[in-house]
Structures are given as structure tokens and as C-alpha cells.
Design an enzyme around this catalytic site. Structure first.
Site, short mmCIF file in Angstrom:
data_model
loop_
_atom_site.label_atom_id
_atom_site.label_comp_id
_atom_site.label_asym_id
_atom_site.label_seq_id
_atom_site.Cartn_x
_atom_site.Cartn_y
_atom_site.Cartn_z
N HIS A 207 -11.87 24.41 -17.94
CA HIS A 207 -10.65 25.11 -18.35
C HIS A 207 -10.98 26.32 -19.23
O HIS A 207 -10.56 27.45 -18.94
CB HIS A 207 -9.74 24.13 -19.11
CG HIS A 207 -8.47 24.72 -19.60
ND1 HIS A 207 -7.26 24.53 -18.97
CD2 HIS A 207 -8.19 25.53 -20.66
CE1 HIS A 207 -6.31 25.18 -19.62
NE2 HIS A 207 -6.85 25.80 -20.66
N GLU A 208 -11.76 26.07 -20.28
CA GLU A 208 -12.09 27.16 -21.20
C GLU A 208 -12.98 28.20 -20.51
O GLU A 208 -12.88 29.39 -20.80
CB GLU A 208 -12.77 26.62 -22.46
CG GLU A 208 -11.92 25.66 -23.28
CD GLU A 208 -10.52 26.18 -23.59
OE1 GLU A 208 -10.33 27.41 -23.68
OE2 GLU A 208 -9.61 25.36 -23.72
N HIS B 277 -10.86 30.71 -18.70
CA HIS B 277 -10.43 31.78 -19.62
C HIS B 277 -11.58 32.77 -19.84
O HIS B 277 -11.38 33.99 -19.85
CB HIS B 277 -10.04 31.19 -20.98
CG HIS B 277 -8.71 30.54 -21.02
ND1 HIS B 277 -7.55 31.15 -20.57
CD2 HIS B 277 -8.32 29.32 -21.51
CE1 HIS B 277 -6.52 30.34 -20.78
NE2 HIS B 277 -6.96 29.23 -21.34
N HIS C 219 -12.01 35.19 -17.13
CA HIS C 219 -10.96 36.22 -17.21
C HIS C 219 -11.40 37.34 -18.16
O HIS C 219 -11.19 38.52 -17.89
CB HIS C 219 -9.67 35.57 -17.70
CG HIS C 219 -8.43 36.28 -17.30
ND1 HIS C 219 -7.18 35.86 -17.66
CD2 HIS C 219 -8.23 37.41 -16.57
CE1 HIS C 219 -6.27 36.68 -17.17
NE2 HIS C 219 -6.88 37.64 -16.51
#
Length: 672
Positions: free
Chosen positions: A465-466, A469, A472
Site C-alpha cells: 500500500h505505502e 503511494h 506515485h
């Protein structure tokens, strides 16, 4: 010379952590604010006619070094804080807020921005330039540029108070978390808890110079205890301690702060011409209005509640067999784990040996290589702020792309949870593409003298999940820093993170890295099958939990007047009643430690986790239909990642997928 005000003499001008002293911060902030104000004055005093280049673009590139130092300071205040840093934060925050208000309420500057905005048709702006102009103009209006002088002063004061009080909220939660620990001297009280976890508790006791074992409220300590401890009285004690964080009427209580923060937000919204704070926030989100968010959450609630109720009934039956007439919230994790073992014949402890942290990290690095051509090389010559931190140089097809800091283990000075942040934004200027410095911060179990850090499957998905990010941020490729990377609409920002989690459930991918750390065996097919089957285990309950947080958040930010005559606890109980699956406890409340909305950026935005799930389920369905490593689709997804906030998010999504996201993709994934 203050090291923070100079160009850093480090590889890629990375933060010179080892050379920064706490006493450097305050003078550096003051000097860099002055420099930034000089840059603003140069824009305002320019005698040439206002143009996109000499106003909008010049403003976008101003204050770069101040941004870098702010990022360094506030990131450390979350990941490696101290009493001294917290004290500096209390001094620095109002100074920065005042500086920000000074710019956003600078009438001469706004007049120039407005002139360019009003005459935008005469400029031949590309899509990104047009977005920058619109966002700049709107940002100033939303910061009070159209207010009269008296109201501008009021807004400035409100913003300063909000800044300080939200900072205090977070400091109270951290202090309250650190203040409690359970010292256990009788090993029988640890019955049911796996030996590896007991070993961690022993290490914690040793660090405190105590005999026996110590359990804390840090998640890697607390969650395993609640999941495996057979001693129900101790589970209750730990749960009560956790539920009382900043809610016990003591020194670190946040109940009054919540009311003060919400009152200030309401004042700010009304001053700017909005009905309430949610109305103000959602104008700038994909959802657009509180009504749409409430409709979205309530539709999901209607569909998910029957599944959740059925799941809880199963757990209650198990508890009843143990003589528990009425199961409580503190029984949930214990019986959920029991039920999962019964249904799928595995538990997290059985899986952990297959997920040593280094292997999981290698897997996510490898996936990034396969999809986007990224490679990661550890650098030992780049300064770090703690010995636990590692730094990687990221390259794309051999060309430098980014720095990545990873910080995985809990410490006294680190707040709970997991997050991605940046030390430096990406942007292009004077023919140079200035690359970003990205960081991932987590709280995984530390390695012991005999065992590496082993992750639960949930922690595996947390790391992915992290890292979503982080991708991105690392893939960013825009002209302007304020449209770069994760600078997107808040209900779009969770798409890349939640999207990447999907790969953890794919057998084709899992087999490449889920290998036993001692013997090297690949996770058996039947276990992989169980992971797949268990993907939606307690999905109804988890969905209701997220809806509960989302509804509570929206009600706080649309019904603040109700709080004048009732307690935080009464308000919380009232607006989580529809999603409650266990009896509430009068001694506990989650709002006083709800840092996402009272300290972080999720005020009137917590719904975005579920909103983004619709996007990520639909996006991954596209990959599933065409191959999860499909290079053409990966290339299209890379465009979405690298575009940051340069386009409307729905337009970005449709360019990638070919259509708008369908809520059915989420419902199909969640409930079949």
C-alpha cells in the site's frame, strides 16, 4: 552558517541529517521565509505587465528551499520526534501559518493573478499550464483573497489556531500511546501467543530493564496480543487502555481539542462562504458534495451490513462455545483468528516465516521493475536520520529517477501507523528535471537476535500500500512542483496505494517471493489458495468499519453545532450506531485518537479510502482481464502515475481505463 539555508552538499542534494542540529531549525525557517517573501515581492514589484510566466509560473517555483526544510522538519517530527522537536514545532507552526496567510492574502499579488486568470484566453496555455493557473486562482480565493481586511485577519488567526491545535492533538496521541505498558511476570498469562511474539515482549521488557514481558499499545505489540491471547481479562484490559488513548480526562486528553478544532473549521468555512467545512473541502474533491459522500457511504452500508452481521454471528457462536454469552469488541480479533484458522486452516503466525521483510521488499522492488523498468540500489553514502533507515537510489532503465528512504520499525519517537511522505518534490526548471526524494515509514516487528523481521500477511499488504503511494511520488514527471506526484485530489490519492495491494493475492506473483526464511520452500499451493479464499474474510466487517469512520468524519464536519450540547463520546456513539456490531463501552472512544481527521489531511475526506477502492478494484480488473503484468496496460497506468495533478482525475482515469470506474467491480471483489 546554517546548514539548512545552504544548497546541501550531499549526493542528489539529499537532506544532511547527520549535520542538522535542533537549534538550526528556527533560524533557518526565519531566514528562508524572508528569502521566499523576497521572491514574492519580486513578482509583485515587477513593473512589466502581468503574464503567466512572470506571475503564475514564478509563484509556482518560489519557496523551494523552504518547502524542503519544512518537509525535513515535519517528517522528523512524525518519524523521530523528541520533546525538543515538539517544542520547536509549537514555535514554527504559527510562523509558517502566518507566512502562508501573508502570501494568500497579499492583495497586490492576487490582483496580478486575477488579471492573468481573467485574460487567460489570450495565452496559449497547454493543459498543465491551464491547470496551474486555475488551481492557483482557486487556491487564493479559498484562502481568503476576496475577503475584506477584517475577515482576512480573522481567517489568519483561525488558520494559526488550527495549525497549533492539530499539532497538539497528534502530540497528545503519541504521548498517550507511549504512557501505557503492561508488565507481565507470569508466562501463563501469555497463553495462546506464539513464541516469536513472546520473544518480542521479552525484548521490550529488557529494553525497559524489567524482568518478564512487556506489551505496549504500539500496533506490532498490541495487535498480536488481541489476536492470540487466551486470557480474556487481559485482552479487555489492553483494549480499554487502547480505547482510552487521549480520552481519560488526563494530561493528554483530546476531547476539548476536538470541539475547538471543529469549531474553528466551521468558522473558517462560514467566513469563506460555505455552509460547513465538508462543503468547503469537497468542492475540491472528485465527490464534490457532502450529499454525494453520504449517499455513497450509505449505499455501501446497505449492501455490506447483511454480510457483516452474518460474519459477527459466526464469531459469536464460537465465543458462546467458550461460555461467553455476549461477545465484545475486544473478543473480535481473537475469535476472527480462530474462525479463519477453522475455515482456511492457517493463521498469520504460520504464514509469517514465508514473509521476511527483506523478501517482501525485494518483491515489491521486482514488481516495480517488471511493470515500470525501475531498479533499486542501496546507498550507504546518503545521510539517514536513524540507523534503522535505509536509502535506495531508484533508476528507470538505468537513469536516475528518485531517492527512496525506508523506515520500518517502531520507536518511542515515531507515531503509530504507516505512511508515505516526501522530502523533496519533482519539477522541471531551466531544462533540468529535478527528481523527488520519497520516504516510506511503517511500524513492523523488529528483528530479534534469532529471527529476522517477519510480516503478517496484513503487514505485507501494508508495505505494498505505502509503496503504491511511493510509486506515485517516484514516477512523477510534471513541470510544476505543486502539481507533482501525490498532489492530486484527495479522493484520488489512494488509488495507486490500494491498487498495488491487489498483487499480494495473485498466486502467479506470490510464488515468486513467499519463501520460508529458514528452508527456502515456496509457500505451498494450498496455503496460497487459502490466502485467495480468505481475501474477503471479514470483508463485511472491515467495510462497515471503514464506513463507520467515514460517516463519523462527515458528521463531525457537517453537524458541529450539535457538539455544543453533547460530549464527543455521545456524538461518536450516535453517528456510529448504524455500523456498530458490538456493544459500545462508556469508558472508550476512538475520536480522541482519530489522527487522520484531527491531525492528518483526511478532514471530511476519510470516505476517500472506500471511494478509491472502487477505482482500484476497477483498475485491477482491467489488468486481470489482460494479464497482471501486461506491458501495454502497465505503460498506460504509468502515464496516470506520472501525471500527478495536471489533469482532472476522472479524465486521467478514463484515459487509462477507457471508461469511468464501476462500483460493481468493488462489490464483486468484496462479496462475490
Amino acid at each position: 552558517m546554517n546548514i539548512l539555508t545552504e544548497k546541501f552538499n550531499t549526493p542528489y542534494h539529499s537532506a544532511p541529517f547527520g549535520d542538522i542540529k535542533n537549534e538550526d531549525y528556527l533560524p533557518a525557517f526565519k531566514e528562508l521565509i524572508q528569502k521566499s517573501e523576497e521572491e514574492i515581492n519580486a513578482i509583485v514589484n515587477n513593473s512589466d505587465a502581468p503574464t503567466f510566466e512572470n506571475v503564475i509560473e514564478a509563484l509556482a517555483y518560489s519557496g523551494e528551499q523552504l518547502d524542503v526544510v519544512s518537509n525535513i522538519f515535519f517528517n522528523l517530527n512524525s518519524a523521530e520526534t523528541s520533546d525538543q522537536l515538539q517544542q520547536i514545532a509549537q514555535e514554527v507552526s504559527p510562523i509558517l501559518t502566518e507566512y502562508s496567510s501573508k502570501i494568500s492574502q497579499n492583495e497586490a499579488l492576487f490582483n496580478k493573478i486575477k488579471k492573468v486568470y481573467d485574460e487567460k484566453e489570450k495565452y496559449n496555455l497547454n493543459e498543465e499550464q491551464a491547470m496551474l493557473l486555475n488551481e492557483t486562482y482557486k487556491g487564493f480565493v479559498r484562502s481568503g483573497a476576496l475577503l475584506n481586511e477584517e475577515d482576512k485577519e480573522k481567517l489568519k488567526k483561525i488558520s494559526m489556531d488550527l495549525s497549533l491545535k492539530s499539532l497538539q492533538f497528534g502530540q497528545n496521541v503519541l504521548a498517550s500511546t507511549n504512557a501505557y505498558f503492561k508488565h507481565i511476570t507470569n508466562k501463563e498469562q501469555l497463553a495462546g501467543i506464539p513464541e516469536a511474539i513472546i520473544e518480542q515482549y521479552a525484548e521490550e521488557a529488557k529494553e525497559r530493564n524489567l524482568e518478564g514481558w512487556v506489551v505496549t499499545l504500539q500496533y506490532p505489540s498490541y495487535i498480536p496480543f488481541m489476536t492470540y491471547a487466551e486470557n480474556r481479562d487481559l485482552r479487555k484490559e489492553l483494549a480499554l487502555a487502547n480505547g482510552k488513548k487521549s480520552f481519560d480526562g488526563g494530561e493528554f486528553d483530546n476531547q476539548n481539542l476536538i470541539k475547538e478544532l471543529l469549531h474553528l473549521k466551521q468558522q473558517k468555512a462560514e467566513l469563506l462562504g460555505y455552509k460547513d467545512y465538508a462543503d468547503f473541502v469537497l468542492e475540491e474533491r472528485m465527490a464534490k458534495s457532502p450529499v454525494k459522500v453520504f449517499d455513497f457511504l450509505n449505499e455501501l452500508l446497505t449492501k455490506a451490513k447483511p454480510y457483516a452481521a452474518k460474519e459477527i454471528e459466526e464469531l459469536k457462536s464460537l465465543a458462546k462455545a467458550d461460555g461467553i454469552e455476549e461477545a465484545q469488541g475486544y473478543d473480535h480479533a481473537f475469535y476472527a483468528e480462530k474462525l479463519r484458522k477453522e475455515k482456511y486452516d492457517f493463521n498469520d503466525e504460520e504464514l509469517k516465516p514465508y514473509f521476511p521483510l527483506d523478501q517482501v521488499q525485494d518483491a515489491v522492488f521486482g514488481l516495480s521493475g517488471k511493470l515500470f523498468g525501475l531498479t533499486f540500489e542501496e546507498r550507504n553514502d546518503i545521510p539517514k536520520y536513524h540507523e534503522d533507515v535505509k536509502v535506495y537510489e531508484v533508476k528507470e532503465n538505468g537513469t536516475y529517477k528518485s531517492l527512496l528512504y525506508v523506515d520500518y520499525f517502531p520507536r518511542k519517537g515515531k507515531r503509530a501507523g504507516a505512511w508515505m511522505t516526501s522530502y523533496k518534490n519533482q519539477y522541471k526548471q531551466n531544462g533540468e528535471n529535478s527528481r523527488p526524494h520519497i520516504s516510506i515509514v511503517c511500524n513492523f516487528s523488529k528483528p530479534t537476535k534469532d529471527t529476522p523481521s517477519l510480516l503478517t500477511f496484513q503487514e505485507v499488504t501494508t508495505l505494498f500500500h505505502e509503496f503504491g503511494h511511493a510509486l506515485h511520488g517516484m514516477m512523477a514527471d510534471t513541470q510544476y512542483p505543486n502539481l507533482s506526484g501525490t498532489s492530486v485530489k484527495w479522493d484520488f490519492v489512494e488509488l495507486p496505494s490500494q491498487f498495488l495491494e491487489n498483487f499480494c493475492y495473485e498466486p502467479e506473483f506470490l510464488k515468486t517471493f513467499a519463501k520460508h526464511y529458514k528452508i527456502g520452500d515456496v509457500l505451498p499451493d494450498e496455503k496460497i489458495e487459502k490466502i485467495e479464499q480468505s481475501k474477503n474474510f471479514m470483508e463485511g466487517y472491515q467495510t462497515l468499519r471503514q464506513i463507520s469512520f467515514g460517516l463519523l468524519d462527515m458528521n463531525y464536519h457537517t453537524k458541529v453545532a450539535e457538539l455544543e450540547n453533547e460530549s464527543v463520546k455521545a456524538f461518536e456513539d450516535k453517528y456510529t450506531k448504524a455500523t456498530a456490531l458490538y456493544p459500545t463501552n462508556p469508558e472508550t472512544a476512538m475520536s480522541p485518537s482519530f489522527s487522520h481527521i484531527f491531525q492528518g489531511g483526511y478532514s471530511a475526506g476519510y470516505y476517500s479510502y472506500k471511494w478509491a477502492e472502487v477505482l482500484d478494484a476497477d483498475a485491477f480488473q482491467y489488468f486481470k482481464e489482460n494479464g497482471i503484468f501486461n506491458p501495454e496496460i502497465a505503460a498506460k497506468y504509468k502515464v496516470l502515475l506520472s501525471s500527478g495533478g495536471t489533469k482532472d482525475p476522472m479524465e486521467l482515469y478514463k484515459n487509462f481505463r477507457g471508461s469511468e470506474p464501476k462500483v460493481e467491480s468493488l462489490l464483486k471483489r468484496a462479496f462475490g
